[in-house]
Design a protein around this motif. Structure first.
Motif, short mmCIF file in Angstrom:
data_model
loop_
_atom_site.label_atom_id
_atom_site.label_comp_id
_atom_site.label_asym_id
_atom_site.label_seq_id
_atom_site.Cartn_x
_atom_site.Cartn_y
_atom_site.Cartn_z
N ALA A 21 0.82 -1.22 0.00
CA ALA A 21 0.00 0.00 0.00
C ALA A 21 0.86 1.27 0.00
O ALA A 21 0.37 2.34 -0.36
CB ALA A 21 -0.95 -0.01 1.19
N LYS A 22 2.14 1.14 0.37
CA LYS A 22 3.03 2.32 0.29
C LYS A 22 3.29 2.67 -1.17
O LYS A 22 3.50 3.82 -1.53
CB LYS A 22 4.36 2.04 1.02
N THR A 23 3.27 1.64 -2.05
CA THR A 23 3.42 1.88 -3.49
C THR A 23 2.08 2.28 -4.09
O THR A 23 2.00 3.16 -4.95
CB THR A 23 3.86 0.57 -4.20
N ASP A 24 1.02 1.60 -3.67
CA ASP A 24 -0.29 1.78 -4.30
C ASP A 24 -1.35 2.06 -3.23
O ASP A 24 -2.06 1.15 -2.78
CB ASP A 24 -0.63 0.48 -5.07
N PRO A 25 -1.45 3.33 -2.78
CA PRO A 25 -2.31 3.67 -1.64
C PRO A 25 -3.78 3.31 -1.85
O PRO A 25 -4.53 3.13 -0.89
CB PRO A 25 -2.15 5.19 -1.50
N LEU A 26 -4.21 3.16 -3.11
CA LEU A 26 -5.60 2.80 -3.38
C LEU A 26 -5.95 1.46 -2.74
O LEU A 26 -7.11 1.18 -2.45
CB LEU A 26 -5.80 2.73 -4.90
N TYR A 27 -4.93 0.62 -2.54
CA TYR A 27 -5.17 -0.72 -2.01
C TYR A 27 -4.90 -0.81 -0.50
O TYR A 27 -4.78 -1.92 0.03
CB TYR A 27 -4.32 -1.74 -2.77
N ALA A 28 -4.80 0.33 0.17
CA ALA A 28 -4.54 0.30 1.62
C ALA A 28 -5.65 -0.49 2.33
O ALA A 28 -6.84 -0.24 2.11
CB ALA A 28 -4.46 1.72 2.16
N GLY A 29 -5.24 -1.46 3.13
CA GLY A 29 -6.21 -2.25 3.90
C GLY A 29 -6.95 -3.30 3.10
O GLY A 29 -7.87 -3.94 3.61
N LYS A 30 -6.58 -3.52 1.84
CA LYS A 30 -7.36 -4.43 0.99
C LYS A 30 -6.79 -5.84 0.93
O LYS A 30 -7.54 -6.79 0.76
CB LYS A 30 -7.44 -3.89 -0.45
N PHE A 31 -5.46 -5.98 0.97
CA PHE A 31 -4.87 -7.31 0.76
C PHE A 31 -3.99 -7.73 1.93
O PHE A 31 -3.30 -6.91 2.52
CB PHE A 31 -4.01 -7.32 -0.52
N HIS A 32 -4.00 -9.03 2.20
CA HIS A 32 -3.11 -9.59 3.23
C HIS A 32 -1.70 -9.72 2.66
O HIS A 32 -0.71 -9.30 3.26
CB HIS A 32 -3.64 -10.97 3.65
N THR A 33 -1.61 -10.30 1.44
CA THR A 33 -0.31 -10.54 0.81
C THR A 33 -0.38 -10.14 -0.66
O THR A 33 -1.40 -10.37 -1.32
CB THR A 33 0.04 -12.05 0.89
N VAL A 34 0.70 -9.56 -1.15
CA VAL A 34 0.78 -9.19 -2.57
C VAL A 34 2.07 -9.79 -3.14
O VAL A 34 3.11 -9.74 -2.50
CB VAL A 34 0.79 -7.65 -2.74
N VAL A 35 1.96 -10.38 -4.33
CA VAL A 35 3.17 -10.87 -5.00
C VAL A 35 3.45 -9.89 -6.14
O VAL A 35 2.63 -9.73 -7.04
CB VAL A 35 2.97 -12.30 -5.57
N ARG A 36 4.59 -9.23 -6.03
CA ARG A 36 4.93 -8.22 -7.04
C ARG A 36 5.72 -8.91 -8.16
O ARG A 36 6.81 -9.43 -7.92
CB ARG A 36 5.79 -7.15 -6.37
N CYS A 37 5.15 -8.95 -9.36
CA CYS A 37 5.80 -9.63 -10.49
C CYS A 37 6.57 -8.58 -11.30
O CYS A 37 5.98 -7.58 -11.72
CB CYS A 37 4.77 -10.31 -11.37
N LYS A 38 7.85 -8.84 -11.49
CA LYS A 38 8.70 -7.85 -12.17
C LYS A 38 8.61 -8.02 -13.68
O LYS A 38 8.24 -9.08 -14.17
CB LYS A 38 10.16 -8.03 -11.72
N GLN A 39 9.01 -6.99 -14.38
CA GLN A 39 9.14 -7.00 -15.84
C GLN A 39 7.85 -7.37 -16.57
O GLN A 39 7.84 -8.17 -17.50
CB GLN A 39 10.27 -7.95 -16.27
N HIS A 40 6.75 -6.83 -16.08
CA HIS A 40 5.48 -7.02 -16.77
C HIS A 40 5.10 -5.72 -17.48
O HIS A 40 5.49 -4.65 -17.05
CB HIS A 40 4.37 -7.40 -15.78
N GLY A 41 4.32 -5.85 -18.54
CA GLY A 41 3.87 -4.67 -19.25
C GLY A 41 2.36 -4.59 -19.23
O GLY A 41 1.68 -5.50 -18.77
N MET A 42 1.82 -3.49 -19.71
CA MET A 42 0.37 -3.35 -19.83
C MET A 42 0.06 -2.41 -20.98
O MET A 42 0.92 -1.66 -21.43
CB MET A 42 -0.25 -2.81 -18.55
#
Ligand code: FAD
Length: 261
Positions: A21-42
């Motif tokens: 949530a420090k990276t993405d404040p919109l998700y503060a309090g929403k997830f227990h665990t996040v897996v950050r996948c590197k080198q992805h595009g969108m």
């Protein structure tokens, strides 16, 4: 599995929802665990992306004809042709890329294609007051959230229902419930719903190549859940096949006639 991904060289980092949530404040309090996948595009605007590709094709000398194709094959002289709402057309080479709708054309040429539509839905939140920083696959609700130009797109659901029936209420309600619970404190203008067709072949591999050595007809369809991701690579491979550029890949798993032999 994550272990297999690691073995194959994918980079990812497991962190707590609180840290993420420090990276993405919109998700503060929403997830227990996040897996950050590197080198992805969108892609921030898939419609604009496809239009840009079409423009590039025209700028490179291609001619774009928008028409309904009703039949295709090879004439007596060995040239591929197609019948369409704009009349009959013939070409030196023909590439069939009609997604899930490719199947009847293949079957008319005697080629078996065990492919069904895996119908999926998305719900877009228009003009939100803020956007997530990164795309996110919400594993608990099995949907992907992507920040796009002017909207947040939430996409998911797998439904078998063919190509003819319209959207069903049930799947979109399920998606809406998950999305509204995730973004319960976000303001946005309105929502838009969409039903799409993932062209899914039973072995999950696209049909990529020439349909037979005596026909100048090629295929590039069947990318199931990953057509946007795989399309560019498949396009490059197919152009190498057609122009007879050497390819350092075993393409036999992708053969268009692999279920017909
Ligand atoms: C909800 C959802 C989310 C998705 N998310 C992702 C994602 O995050 N990343 C990703 O990589 N992929 C994603 N996909 C999958 C991706 O959309 C598909 O794999 C991709 O669209 C397949 O591309 P295609 O060009 O083969 O087929 P399509 O996109 O289906 O295009 C086929 C085209 O052929 C045309 N056509 C069909 N029949 C005829 C005819 N007789 N005459 C003329 N034209 C015809 C159709 O109008 C259509 O324009 C998602 C799909 C869905 C449904």
């Amino acid at each position: 599995s994550w272990a297999l991904r690691k073995q194959m060289g994918f980079e990812f980092q497991v962190e707590s929802g609180e840290d993420y949530a420090k990276t993405d404040p919109l998700y503060a309090g929403k997830f227990h665990t996040v897996v950050r996948c590197k080198q992805h595009g969108m892609v921030s605007d898939p419609g604009a992306y496809v239009k840009a590709l079409a423009q590039h094709f025209e700028d490179s000398g291609g001619e774009l004809v928008l028409a309904d194709v009703t039949g295709l094959g090879q004439d007596n002289t060995g040239k591929p042709f197609l019948d369409s709402s704009s009349g009959k057309m013939s070409a030196d080479k023909l590439v069939l890329t009609a997604g899930v709708w490719s199947r009847p054309f293949m079957e008319k040429m005697g080629i078996k294609v065990p492919m069904e539509s895996e119908r999926g839905y998305h719900l877009e939140l228009k003009s939100p007051e803020s956007y997530p920083v990164n795309p996110m696959m919400v594993a608990s609700g099995k949907f992907a959230v992507t920040p796009m130009k002017g909207r947040i797109r939430c996409a998911g659901v797998v439904e078998f229902g063919g190509t003819k029936a319209g959207p069903e209420d049930g799947p979109i309600k399920m998606l809406r419930t998950h999305v509204e619970s995730l973004f319960n404190d976000l303001n946005y203008d309105e929502t838009e719903e969409w039903l799409g067709h993932r062209p899914a072949i039973t072995d999950s591999l696209p049909m990529l190549g020439q349909i037979s050595s005596d026909q100048e007809i090629y295929t590039a369809f069947g990318h199931q859940h990953l057509g946007l991701t795989g399309g560019a690579k498949s396009g490059k491979i197919l152009s190498d096949i057609i122009t007879q550029n050497p390819i350092n890949l075993d393409l036999s798993p992708y053969r268009p006639d692999r279920f017909s032999a």
